[in-house]
Write a protein that holds these residues in place. Structure first.
Motif, mmCIF file in Angstrom:
data_model
loop_
_atom_site.group_PDB
_atom_site.id
_atom_site.type_symbol
_atom_site.label_atom_id
_atom_site.label_comp_id
_atom_site.label_asym_id
_atom_site.label_seq_id
_atom_site.Cartn_x
_atom_site.Cartn_y
_atom_site.Cartn_z
ATOM 1 N N TYR A 752 -53.663 -24.713 3.501
ATOM 2 C CA TYR A 752 -55.213 -25.176 3.611
ATOM 3 C C TYR A 752 -56.139 -25.466 2.544
ATOM 4 N N ALA A 753 -55.488 -24.820 1.411
ATOM 5 C CA ALA A 753 -56.391 -24.859 -0.004
ATOM 6 C C ALA A 753 -56.362 -26.438 -0.388
ATOM 7 N N LEU A 754 -57.425 -26.835 -1.053
ATOM 8 C CA LEU A 754 -57.763 -28.164 -1.317
ATOM 9 C C LEU A 754 -56.628 -28.695 -2.275
ATOM 10 N N ALA A 755 -56.310 -28.045 -3.190
ATOM 11 C CA ALA A 755 -55.168 -28.564 -4.233
ATOM 12 C C ALA A 755 -54.031 -28.477 -3.661
ATOM 13 N N TYR A 756 -53.579 -27.704 -2.821
ATOM 14 C CA TYR A 756 -52.421 -27.754 -1.935
ATOM 15 C C TYR A 756 -52.124 -29.072 -1.279
ATOM 16 N N GLN A 757 -53.173 -29.466 -0.474
ATOM 17 C CA GLN A 757 -53.259 -30.526 0.226
ATOM 18 C C GLN A 757 -53.389 -31.895 -0.302
ATOM 19 N N PHE A 758 -53.897 -31.827 -1.462
ATOM 20 C CA PHE A 758 -53.872 -33.158 -2.215
ATOM 21 C C PHE A 758 -52.457 -33.434 -2.840
ATOM 22 N N ASP A 759 -51.820 -32.547 -3.310
ATOM 23 C CA ASP A 759 -50.541 -32.471 -3.814
ATOM 24 C C ASP A 759 -49.667 -32.837 -2.892
ATOM 25 N N ALA A 760 -49.749 -32.270 -1.389
ATOM 26 C CA ALA A 760 -48.773 -32.739 -0.528
ATOM 27 C C ALA A 760 -49.181 -33.879 -0.205
ATOM 28 N N LEU A 761 -50.425 -34.335 0.021
ATOM 29 C CA LEU A 761 -50.600 -36.051 0.495
ATOM 30 C C LEU A 761 -50.024 -37.054 -0.661
ATOM 31 N N GLY A 762 -50.187 -36.417 -2.150
ATOM 32 C CA GLY A 762 -49.389 -37.490 -3.184
ATOM 33 C C GLY A 762 -47.978 -37.482 -2.897
ATOM 34 N N ARG A 763 -47.421 -36.343 -2.477
ATOM 35 C CA ARG A 763 -45.812 -36.491 -2.060
ATOM 36 C C ARG A 763 -45.450 -37.468 -1.108
ATOM 37 N N CYS A 764 -46.315 -37.271 0.059
ATOM 38 C CA CYS A 764 -46.180 -38.274 1.120
ATOM 39 C C CYS A 764 -46.300 -39.530 0.855
ATOM 40 N N LEU A 765 -47.529 -40.028 0.064
ATOM 41 C CA LEU A 765 -47.855 -41.375 -0.175
ATOM 42 C C LEU A 765 -46.365 -42.058 -1.167
ATOM 43 N N ALA A 766 -46.015 -41.110 -1.861
ATOM 44 C CA ALA A 766 -44.869 -41.616 -2.960
ATOM 45 C C ALA A 766 -43.531 -41.862 -1.878
ATOM 46 N N ARG A 767 -43.362 -41.276 -0.812
ATOM 47 C CA ARG A 767 -42.270 -41.466 -0.009
ATOM 48 C C ARG A 767 -42.409 -42.923 0.884
ATOM 49 N N LEU A 768 -43.581 -43.508 0.933
ATOM 50 C CA LEU A 768 -43.830 -44.647 1.656
ATOM 51 C C LEU A 768 -43.587 -45.959 0.971
ATOM 52 N N PRO A 769 -43.354 -47.203 1.575
ATOM 53 C CA PRO A 769 -42.818 -48.261 0.884
ATOM 54 C C PRO A 769 -43.859 -48.690 -0.172
ATOM 55 N N GLY A 770 -43.571 -49.465 -1.160
ATOM 56 C CA GLY A 770 -44.302 -49.859 -2.258
ATOM 57 C C GLY A 770 -43.630 -49.760 -3.619
ATOM 58 N N ASN A 771 -44.374 -50.439 -4.514
ATOM 59 C CA ASN A 771 -43.992 -50.572 -6.063
ATOM 60 C C ASN A 771 -44.030 -49.101 -6.628
ATOM 61 N N HIS A 772 -42.980 -48.341 -6.689
ATOM 62 C CA HIS A 772 -42.730 -46.835 -7.004
ATOM 63 C C HIS A 772 -43.050 -47.081 -8.632
ATOM 64 N N ASN A 773 -43.082 -48.036 -9.322
ATOM 65 C CA ASN A 773 -43.207 -47.991 -10.772
ATOM 66 C C ASN A 773 -44.808 -48.139 -11.157
ATOM 67 N N ARG A 774 -45.657 -48.378 -10.093
ATOM 68 C CA ARG A 774 -46.944 -48.275 -10.378
ATOM 69 C C ARG A 774 -47.496 -47.460 -9.090
ATOM 70 N N LEU A 775 -48.816 -46.695 -9.610
ATOM 71 C CA LEU A 775 -49.401 -46.185 -8.559
ATOM 72 C C LEU A 775 -50.437 -47.066 -7.805
ATOM 73 N N ASN A 776 -50.391 -46.912 -6.493
ATOM 74 C CA ASN A 776 -51.326 -47.874 -5.637
ATOM 75 C C ASN A 776 -52.638 -47.219 -5.418
ATOM 76 N N ASN A 777 -53.612 -47.789 -4.918
ATOM 77 C CA ASN A 777 -55.074 -47.221 -5.102
ATOM 78 C C ASN A 777 -55.005 -46.062 -4.235
ATOM 79 N N ALA A 778 -54.339 -45.652 -3.224
ATOM 80 C CA ALA A 778 -54.378 -44.391 -2.398
ATOM 81 C C ALA A 778 -54.004 -43.481 -3.456
ATOM 82 N N GLN A 779 -52.807 -43.678 -3.995
ATOM 83 C CA GLN A 779 -52.216 -42.479 -4.982
ATOM 84 C C GLN A 779 -53.046 -42.377 -6.069
ATOM 85 N N LYS A 780 -53.951 -43.312 -6.407
ATOM 86 C CA LYS A 780 -54.815 -43.122 -7.710
ATOM 87 C C LYS A 780 -55.877 -42.069 -7.156
ATOM 88 N N ALA A 781 -56.451 -42.457 -5.887
ATOM 89 C CA ALA A 781 -57.606 -41.920 -5.439
ATOM 90 C C ALA A 781 -57.216 -40.470 -5.036
#
Length: 854
Positions: A752-781
Motif C-alpha cells: 500500500y506504499a505509493l513507491a511500491y504501487q508505482f513499481d508494481a504498476l510499471g511491471r504490469c504495464l511491461a507485461r502488456l502488448p506493445g513495443n517493448h523497445n520504447r516506453l509508452n505514455n502510460a509507462q512514462k507517466a
C-alpha cells in the motif's frame, strides 16, 4: 399388528393421472425407473431435500443464471434444476437418435432448397406464401452459403412423449439453439451432488458430443488451418442466456465477443483485440438472424457486424449457423414436414409431429374455425411475445374475437392438436409429483452426417396439469440420462489437429480488456471506501462511548467526501455542512447503501458486478464462488437500505463485504493465469489504489493541525495503509508526521506504499502488448510519478506556511501524482480500449437487446 410400508414408487404411481414416463405402453413399470426409485428410496425424502438444497447452492455459487425479463428487480434468476433426472433407455434412444438425424437432414435440405432452386415451391410441396411472407425468410441471405454439406450445422428439437408412447416433435430451433450449455452444467452438478442415483444405470456421457462439436467445426470450416481464431458471438450480458454463452466459450476455448468487437475490412472479419486486429476464421452465432448485419438486415441493430453477409459470401468467414436459418422456425412449416420428407428423402418421418393446420389454406382454415375449442392456436411467425392460445380456455366472446382475427389474416395463424403428453417424476415441495415435461435434443453437423447428444435439456412444468415448460415462465430443468444395461464402451478421445509447437493464447477483445480494467478499478474502489468508512465509524464509536475531542473526525469526514467525490457532502462552511458534521451517521449510511448515488459503496459494487458479468468467460469456479458472495452483499445492501438500518448493522455488513472482496482478489491471485486479462485487472486495481491513497493523504494533511489532531489523523492514515502495526513496531513511542509519510510513501515492502504501487504498476504495464523497445505514455507517466515519490524529501513535505498552515510542497506533490496517475489510466485506455467505439454509430436508435428463449 402388521404395519405396511408404502414405498416412494408406490406413492408416486398413486398420483399418476395420465400416461407417465415411469410406465410402459402396457402400464408396466419400466426397469430403469424402478432402479432410480430404489436409489431414491435409499436416500429418503429428507436427504433428497438436503441434496436439492445443495444443488441450489452449487448453481448459485457457480453463477448459473437465466434472465427473466418480466422480473421487477431486473436481477438474473438462479437456474433451477430438479434433483430427479429424466430417463430414456439406450434401446429406445437409438431409434429416437435415428429420427433426429433424419429430421436434421430434412431441415438442412429444406433450407438449402428454399435459399436455392426452390423446387419445394415450384412443385407445390410448400406454399409460396409460407416462404415469402415468412419473417424468417431473408432475401439478402439467398446467396449466403457455407462450405460443406450442411448449411444447418447446429440444430435442436423440442420433443415430448405422445399418447402412442413415442417421442413427438413439438418445435424446431435452428437460428442459435440455446440450452446445451445448461445441459452440460446440469450434468456436472448432478454428478457432484447426486452420484448415488446413477448407480447401476450406466448413464451415457455427454462430453463426446461436445468434443464432436469442436472437432466438426475445426475440420469442416477450418480450411486446413491449425491455429484458428474462433469467436463466440453473443448479444451481451443483457441476453437471458448470457451465462451459457460465456460458459460454452470458456469450455471450448473460443473468444467471447460482441458485435462491436468485430469489423469487416477487405472482405475479412477482424477481432478488435488489445494486440491489434486479429483475423477471424469462424463465428458461432448466438444472435438472431435479422440482427446479424445492420448493413443488409435490421439497420437499427447494435448487436451485429456491418458487412458480415458480404464476408460470408466471399468465403472469408464461416458463421454457424449462417443468417437465414430462422426461416425453419416458422410454426406453419410443421404442417408440411411429412410431404417434404417424402419429397426430399423418399422416406416416412421416423418421429411423428403434432398435427398442424395452417390457416392460409381454405379447408384447413375452416376446420380450425369449427374446432377452436379443441385446438392450440399460434402465430405462424415466431416472436418472443407471442403466447400459445388454448381454445378450451377461451370465453365465447374471446372465441369470436379470435375467429375474426383469423379470418382477417389467416396466413398468420397456425393450429395444433392438443395432445396429452406424458408426465415424469419431479421433486416438488419435498415430495415426488408427476409433472408434464419436454426434452430439447441437440445435434451437430459433421462432414457427412449429424451427431445427436446422448441426452439433452429436459424442462418440466412448474404447475400440475399444465404443459408449460419455457424457462421464461418458470419451467424447471432436469438432467437427461440415456441409461443402458452395461458400461458404455470406452472410446478414444477425439484429438483436434494441432501443431506440436507452442500455440498462442486466445486474443483478448478490447471490450473485454476495458471491462477487466474496470473490474480492478471498481473492486479497489469498494475496498478503499469500505476501509476508510470503517476507520471513520470506529473513531465515531470511540468518541461516542468515551468522549473527548473530535476535531480529527471532522477532517476524516471531509476526507471521505473528497475520496468518494460525493460533493458537497461534508465539505463547505455553510449550515448544511455543519449540520452533517454534527450528525454524520445518516450521510455515512447513504454513502454505503445508496446505489443510485455515484461514489457510494452500493454504486461501486453494482458497477463492479456489471463489469464482472461482461467478462464472465474469464472466471473459473473458485472466482465465481467469490463473486456469488459479493452478489449476496449487494442484495444485503439493498435490504439494509429498505430497512433504514443503523450504522452498527451497516458496519457489520461492511466487514463482511470487505472479507468477500479480499476472497475475490485471493482467488484471482491464486488461480488466474498471468496473461493480458490478469495484468489489465491488476493495472486497474493499482491505479485506483494510488488515487484513493493520494486523495486521503492530500485531504488530511494539506493543512497543518494541532499536534494532537495530527497524531489521530496520522494513526488513521497508517491504519488505512495497513502500516499502523509496522509503524509502532519501528518507532515505538515516537510519532511524527515525517516518519509516517516516509513509511506511507517509500516503504519498499508494503503493497500500500505509493513507491511500491508505482513499481508494481510499471511491471504490469511491461507485461502488456506493445513495443517493448520504447516506453509508452502510460509507462512514462508511471516512471515519472515513481521518481517524484522516491526523490521527495519528507521533511520538506511536512513544512507549512505560518499564516495559512498550508503544506504547499505536499499538496503540489500529491496533485502531480494524481495527474500522472490519471494520465497513465487515460493512456492505457487509448492503447488498448480505443477499438470499442461502436462502428455503426451513424445509425440512430439502435436496438441492443435480443432474446433467445429456452
Amino acid at each position: 399388528m402388521t404395519i405396511t410400508h408404502t414405498t416412494l414408487l408406490q406413492e408416486y404411481c398413486q398420483k399418476v393421472r395420465s400416461y407417465d414416463e415411469v410406465l410402459d405402453r402396457n402400464g408396466e413399470l419400466k426397469p430403469h425407473w424402478q432402479s432410480l426409485f430404489a436409489a431414491l428410496e435409499g436416500l429418503g425424502l429428507k436427504e433428497l431435500g438436503a441434496r436439492n438444497q445443495e444443488i441450489i447452492t452449487t448453481l448459485q455459487e457457480n453463477g448459473v443464471t437465466y434472465s427473466v425479463y418480466e422480473s421487477s428487480d431486473g436481477l438474473d434468476r438462479p437456474w433451477q434444476l430438479d434433483p430427479i433426472p429424466f430417463l430414456i433407455h439406450q434401446n429406445e434412444w437409438q431409434q429416437i437418435a435415428r429420427g433426429l438425424r433424419q429430421r436434421a437432414e430434412l431441415m438442412n435440405l429444406i433450407l438449402k432448397d428454399l435459399y436455392g432452386p426452390q423446387t419445394l415451391i415450384k412443385e407445390k410441396v410448400i406454399p409460396p406464401e409460407l416462404v415469402y411472407d415468412n419473417t424468417g425468410f431473408l432475401r439478402a441471405c439467398h446467396d449466403v452459403k457455407l462450405a460443406g454439406n450442411h448449411q444447418l450445422v447446429k440444430y435442436a428439437v423440442d420433443m415430448a412423449r405422445g399418447p402412442d408412447g413415442r417421442m413427438w416433435v413439438l418445435d424446431n430451433r435452428t437460428q442459435a439453439p440455446s440450452g446445451s450449455g445448461y445441459a452440460l452444467e446440469n450434468r456436472t452438478v448432478m454428478s457432484k451432488v447426486l452420484p448415488d442415483l446413477a448407480e447401476n444405470l450406466f448413464v451415457r456421457r455427454l462430453s463426446p458430443f461436445y468434443l464432436s462439436t469442436q472437432q466438426a467445426i475445426a475440420r469442416v470450416f477450418g480450411r486446413g488451418k491449425e491455429d484458428l481464431t474462433i469467436v463466440y458471438l453473443t448479444p451481451g450480458p443483457k441476453n437471458e442466456t448470457y451465462f451459457e454463452h460465456a460458459y460454452l466459450a470458456s469450455y471450448y476455448g473460443y473468444i467471447l465477443a460482441q458485435g462491436d468487437d468485430l469489423l469487416v475490412r477487405d472482405g475479412f472479419v477482424w477481432l478488435k483485440s488489445i494486440e491489434g486486429l486479429q483475423k477471424v476464421d469462424i463465428i458461432l452465432r448466438r444472435i438472431d438472424d435479422d440482427f446479424s448485419d445492420p448493413l443488409e438486415l435490421r439497420s437499427d441493430s447494435r448487436l451485429g457486424v456491418p458487412g458480415l453477409l458480404h464476408a460470408i459470401r466471399m468465403g472469408k468467414v464461416a458463421v454457424i449457423n449462417p443468417p437465414g436459418t430462422g426461416l425453419l422456425e416458422n410454426n406453419a412449416l410443421m404442417a408440411f414436414m411429412h410431404n417434404a420428407c417424402q419429397h426430399l428423402l423418399g422416406e416416412e418421418p421416423i418421429l411423428p409431429s403434432v398435427a398442424t393446420w395452417w390457416c392460409g389454406q381454405s379447408r384447413e382454415k375452416e376446420f380450425v374455425l369449427e374446432n377452436l375449442h379443441k385446438l392450440i392456436i399460434k402465430k405462424a411467425n415466431r416472436h418472443r411475445d407471442n403466447r400459445s392460445i388454448y381454445g378450451k380456455t377461451l370465453s365465447t366472446a374471446q372465441v369470436e374475437q379470435l375467429k375474426k382475427e383469423i379470418r382477417a389474416n389467416p396466413a398468420q395463424f397456425v393450429a395444433q392438436q392438443e395432445v396429452s403428453f406424458s408426465t415424469t417424476p419431479a421433486f416438488v415441495n419435498d415430495s415426488i409429483e408427476p409433472r408434464f415435461a419436454a426434452l430439447r435434443a441437440y445435434l451437430i453437423g459433421t462432414e457427412n452426417d449429424y451427431v445427436a447428444m446422448p441426452g439433452g435439456l429436459t424442462r418440466s412444468s412448474p404447475e400440475a396439469g399444465r404443459f408449460t415448460f419455457s424457462n421464461q415462465y418458470g419451467g424447471i430443468s432436469k438432467d437427461t440420462w440415456i441409461v443402458g444395461s452395461e458400461v458404455e464402451e470406452t472410446r478414444e478421445n477425439i484429438v483436434l489437429p494441432t501443431s506440436t509447437n507452442y500455440r498462442k493464447a486466445s486474443s483478448l477483445p478490447s471490450r473485454s480488456a476495458d471491462n477487466l480494467f474496470w473490474v480492478g478499478r471498481y473492486g479497489e474502489r469498494v475496498l478503499a471506501t469500505n476501509a476508510f468508512i470503517n476507520i471513520l465509524l470506529n473513531a465515531l464509536n470511540v468518541q461516542q462511548n468515551y468522549g473527548g475531542k473530535a476535531e480529527h473526525i471532522s477532517w476524516l469526514l471531509r476526507s471521505l467526501t473528497h475520496l468518494t467525490l460525493t460533493y458537497p457532502g461534508f465539505v463547505g462552511d455553510d449550515a448544511r455542512a455543519s449540520e452533517l458534521l454534527d450528525d454524520p451517521v445518516r450521510e455515512i449510511n447513504d454513502l454505503v447503501l445508496n446505489a443510485k448515488r455515484m461514489g457510494t459503496i452500493g454504486a461501486s459494487v453494482e458497477r463492479f458486478l456489471r463489469a464482472i458479468k461482461s467478462v464472465r468467460d474469464q472466471w473459473n469456479p473458485e472466482i465465481s464462488r467469490a463473486i456469488d458472495l459479493i452478489e449476496g452483499s449487494l442484495v444485503r445492501i439493498r435490504t439494509l437500505k429498505k430497512e433504514q438500518a443503523d450504522h452498527r448493522a451497516v458496519q457489520k455488513d461492511l466487514d463482511r463485504l470487505y472479507s468477500r472482496m479480499f476472497t475475490f482478489y485471493g482467488a484471482v491471485s491464486e488461480t488466474m493465469p498471468r496473461d493480458n486479462a490478469y495484468y489489465l485487472l491488476k493495472c486497474g486495481k493499482l491505479i485506483e489504489r494510488i488515487l484513493s491513497r493520494v486523495s486521503v493523504i492530500r485531504s488530511t494533511f494539506a493543512f497543518r493541525n494541532p499536534e494532537y489532531v495530527e497524531n489521530e489523523l496520522l494513526e488513521a492514515l497508517l491504519n488505512y495503509h495497513h502500516l499502523l502495526g509496522r509503524f509502532r513496531n519501528t518507532y515505538r513511542s515516537q510519532i511524527s508526521l515525517s516518519a509516517g509519510l516516509d513509511m506511507i510513501l517509500l516503504e519498499a515492502n508494503s503493497p500500500y506504499a505509493l513507491a511500491y504501487q508505482f513499481d508494481a504498476l510499471g511491471r504490469c504495464l511491461a507485461r502488456l502488448p506493445g513495443n517493448h523497445n520504447r516506453l509508452n505514455n502510460a509507462q512514462k507517466a508511471v516512471l515519472e510519478a515513481a521518481a517524484k515519490i522516491k526523490l521527495a524529501d519528507v521533511v520538506k513535505l511536512c513544512e507549512y506556511e505560518e499564516k495559512s498552515n498550508f503544506r504547499k510542497n505536499l499538496d503540489e506533490l500529491m496533485a502531480e501524482i494524481t495527474a500522472l496517475t490519471l494520465t497513465a489510466s487515460e493512456s492505457i485506455s487509448n492503447l488498448y480500449f480505443s477499438h470499442v467505439a461502436v462502428q455503426n454509430s451513424f445509425i440512430g436508435g439502435g436496438t441492443s437487446i435480443e432474446h433467445h428463449e429456452i
